[in-house]
Design a protein around this motif. Structure first.
Motif, PDB file in Angstrom:
ATOM      1  N   MET A   1       1.405  -1.407  -0.309  1.00  0.00           N
ATOM      2  CA  MET A   1      -0.068  -0.055  -0.016  1.00  0.00           C
ATOM      3  C   MET A   1       1.124   1.334  -0.156  1.00  0.00           C
ATOM      4  N   PRO A   2       0.420   2.372  -0.675  1.00  0.00           N
ATOM      5  CA  PRO A   2       2.085   3.711  -1.170  1.00  0.00           C
ATOM      6  C   PRO A   2       1.416   4.338  -0.107  1.00  0.00           C
ATOM      7  N   MET A   3       2.440   5.336   0.737  1.00  0.00           N
ATOM      8  CA  MET A   3       2.171   5.556   1.912  1.00  0.00           C
ATOM      9  C   MET A   3       2.767   7.887   0.882  1.00  0.00           C
ATOM     10  N   ASP A   4       2.188   7.974   1.748  1.00  0.00           N
ATOM     11  CA  ASP A   4       2.313   9.813   0.895  1.00  0.00           C
ATOM     12  C   ASP A   4       3.593  10.566   2.297  1.00  0.00           C
ATOM     13  N   LEU A   5       3.822  11.421   1.444  1.00  0.00           N
ATOM     14  CA  LEU A   5       4.712  12.279   2.178  1.00  0.00           C
ATOM     15  C   LEU A   5       4.316  12.720   4.064  1.00  0.00           C
ATOM     16  N   LEU A   6       3.622  12.542   4.458  1.00  0.00           N
ATOM     17  CA  LEU A   6       3.015  12.282   5.677  1.00  0.00           C
ATOM     18  C   LEU A   6       3.309  11.061   6.200  1.00  0.00           C
ATOM     19  N   GLY A   7       3.794   9.900   5.684  1.00  0.00           N
ATOM     20  CA  GLY A   7       3.646   8.814   5.828  1.00  0.00           C
ATOM     21  C   GLY A   7       2.460   8.166   6.238  1.00  0.00           C
TER      22      GLY A   7
ATOM     23  N   GLU B   1      -0.577   5.629   5.502  1.00  0.00           N
ATOM     24  CA  GLU B   1      -0.671   4.708   4.139  1.00  0.00           C
ATOM     25  C   GLU B   1      -2.594   5.186   3.322  1.00  0.00           C
ATOM     26  N   TYR B   2      -2.320   5.019   2.259  1.00  0.00           N
ATOM     27  CA  TYR B   2      -3.977   5.252   1.326  1.00  0.00           C
ATOM     28  C   TYR B   2      -3.778   3.787   0.314  1.00  0.00           C
ATOM     29  N   GLU B   3      -4.968   3.837   0.034  1.00  0.00           N
ATOM     30  CA  GLU B   3      -5.662   3.385  -1.561  1.00  0.00           C
ATOM     31  C   GLU B   3      -5.158   3.763  -2.746  1.00  0.00           C
ATOM     32  N   THR B   4      -4.433   3.213  -3.840  1.00  0.00           N
ATOM     33  CA  THR B   4      -4.289   3.856  -4.573  1.00  0.00           C
ATOM     34  C   THR B   4      -5.213   4.356  -5.460  1.00  0.00           C
ATOM     35  N   PHE B   5      -5.568   5.388  -6.148  1.00  0.00           N
ATOM     36  CA  PHE B   5      -6.259   5.950  -6.373  1.00  0.00           C
ATOM     37  C   PHE B   5      -6.461   5.707  -8.377  1.00  0.00           C
ATOM     38  N   ALA B   6      -7.175   4.581  -8.696  1.00  0.00           N
ATOM     39  CA  ALA B   6      -7.279   4.039  -9.201  1.00  0.00           C
ATOM     40  C   ALA B   6      -7.883   5.142 -10.558  1.00  0.00           C
ATOM     41  N   ALA B   7      -8.170   4.943 -11.859  1.00  0.00           N
ATOM     42  CA  ALA B   7      -8.319   5.407 -13.074  1.00  0.00           C
ATOM     43  C   ALA B   7     -10.015   5.263 -12.802  1.00  0.00           C
ATOM     44  N   PRO B   8     -11.068   6.356 -12.677  1.00  0.00           N
ATOM     45  CA  PRO B   8     -12.512   6.698 -12.644  1.00  0.00           C
ATOM     46  C   PRO B   8     -12.592   6.394 -13.949  1.00  0.00           C
TER      47      PRO B   8
END
Length: 279
Positions: free
Chosen positions: A1-7, A9-16
Motif C-alpha cells: 500500500m502506498p504512503m504519502d509524504l506524511l507517512g 497509508e492510502y489506497e491507490t486512486f485508480a483511473a475513474p
C-alpha cells in the motif's frame, strides 16, 4: 500500500470510469486569502485533469486579475461579457457568458479588471452574499464540477463564492508565511456556515509548491497538525514547467502530460473522485 509524504497509508486512486450523464455539479471554491499559493494554477490543472477523465468542468474566474482566463489562453480584455456582466445584468442569460475553451469538457466564465468594481456595487445589492449563487443556478445541471477561482481576499466576492459553494479546497504553499492567515480564512468559512450556508464543507487542503527541504517538511507537518485528515494525500511539488504551461495558455495536463506535475494533478483529480467530492 502506498504512503504519502506524511507517512499515511492510502489506497491507490485508480483511473475513474467514464460518466454516462452529467450533472448536477458540485461547486468548489478554491480559496485562500494569501496570494501566490497556487489557487489559479490548481483550479486550471485540476479542471484540466478532470476533463481528461470525462468530467464536464466549468471554471468561474472570480478574481479581477483574470488569471484563470489568461491561463486558458483567453485575452481577458477582449471578452465582451464576463462574470461581472452576469452578476449585475439580470436580463442576461448566463450561458452567453460561458466561453468554451479549445479543450474538450472544459469551459470558463472569464473575468477582467471590471470585476474590481463588484465589491463596491455588491454592498447595496439585496441578498448581496447570494448574487453569485443565483447566477450559477442555471448552469449547475450541465456540469459535473464548477470551480470558483477566488481572489486573494476575504471581501464580499469571497463571501459570495463561499455562499455559492458546496465546499472549499484550500491550497497552501509549503512555506511558513503561507500558513499565516489560514486561521482567518477558517473563521470566515465558519461565519458563512453559521449565518448563510450551513452545508459548506472544507473538502480538503492541497499542499502546493513543495520541495524536498527541511523547511517544506516542517511546514507540511504543521499543516497536518492543523487540518489532520483534511490534507489531501496528493502534494504538488514546485516546478518551472507550470509557468511554461501558463504562458502557453494550457493546463499542464495537456501541455506536458508526462511531466511529474501533470501526474500529480491527475492524482489530485483521482483522489477527489475517489473521495466522492466529484462524481
Amino acid at each position: 500500500m502506498p504512503m504519502d509524504l506524511l507517512g499515511r497509508e492510502y489506497e491507490t486512486f485508480a483511473a475513474p470510469e467514464s460518466l454516462h450523464q452529467h450533472g448536477p455539479a458540485r461547486i468548489i471554491a478554491m480559496c485562500n486569502q494569501k496570494g501566490g499559493v497556487g489557487k489559479t494554477t490548481s483550479s486550471i490543472n485540476i479542471a484540466g485533469a478532470l476533463s481528461i477523465y470525462g468530467r464536464r468542468v466549468l471554471i468561474v474566474d472570480f478574481d479581477p486579475q483574470g488569471a484563470s482566463t489568461v491561463g486558458l489562453g483567453i485575452n481577458a480584455n477582449s471578452v465582451d461579457n464576463t462574470i461581472y456582466t452576469a452578476l449585475f445584468n439580470p436580463s442576461m442569460d448566463v450561458h452567453d457568458v460561458v466561453v468554451h475553451t479549445r479543450f474538450p469538457n472544459l469551459d470558463i466564465i472569464p473575468a477582467n479588471i471590471d470585476l474590481s468594481a463588484a465589491e463596491v456595487q455588491l454592498v447595496t445589492e439585496v441578498g448581496r452574499e447570494q448574487v453569485l449563487a443565483g447566477t450559477l443556478r442555471a448552469l449547475r445541471n450541465e456540469y459535473d464540477l464548477i470551480i470558483i477561482d477566488c481572489q486573494p481576499s476575504l471581501g464580499l466576492l469571497t463571501v459570495n463564492a463561499l455562499t455559492a459553494a458546496d465546499g472549499v479546497i484550500i491550497p497552501v504553499a509549503a512555506e511558513f508565511f503561507a500558513l499565516r492567515g489560514v486561521a482567518l480564512l477558517m473563521q470566515s468559512i465558519e461565519k458563512v456556515q453559521t449565518r448563510i450556508n450551513p452545508d459548506l464543507t472544507v473538502y480538503g487542503v492541497l499542499v502546493t509548491m513543495y520541495t524536498r527541504t527541511l523547511h517544506s517538511e516542517e511546514v507540511l507537518q504543521r499543516i497536518y497538525e492543523a487540518f489532520k485528515g483534511k490534507v489531501l494525500h496528493s502534494v504538488i511539488t514546485r516546478s518551472i514547467k507550470l509557468p511554461d504551461a501558463t504562458v502557453s495558455g494550457e493546463p499542464i495536463t495537456m501541455y506536458a502530460p508526462e511531466h511529474k506535475t501533470a501526474k500529480e494533478y491527475r492524482e489530485v483529480a483521482r483522489e477527489l473522485i475517489a473521495r466522492g467530492i466529484v462524481a
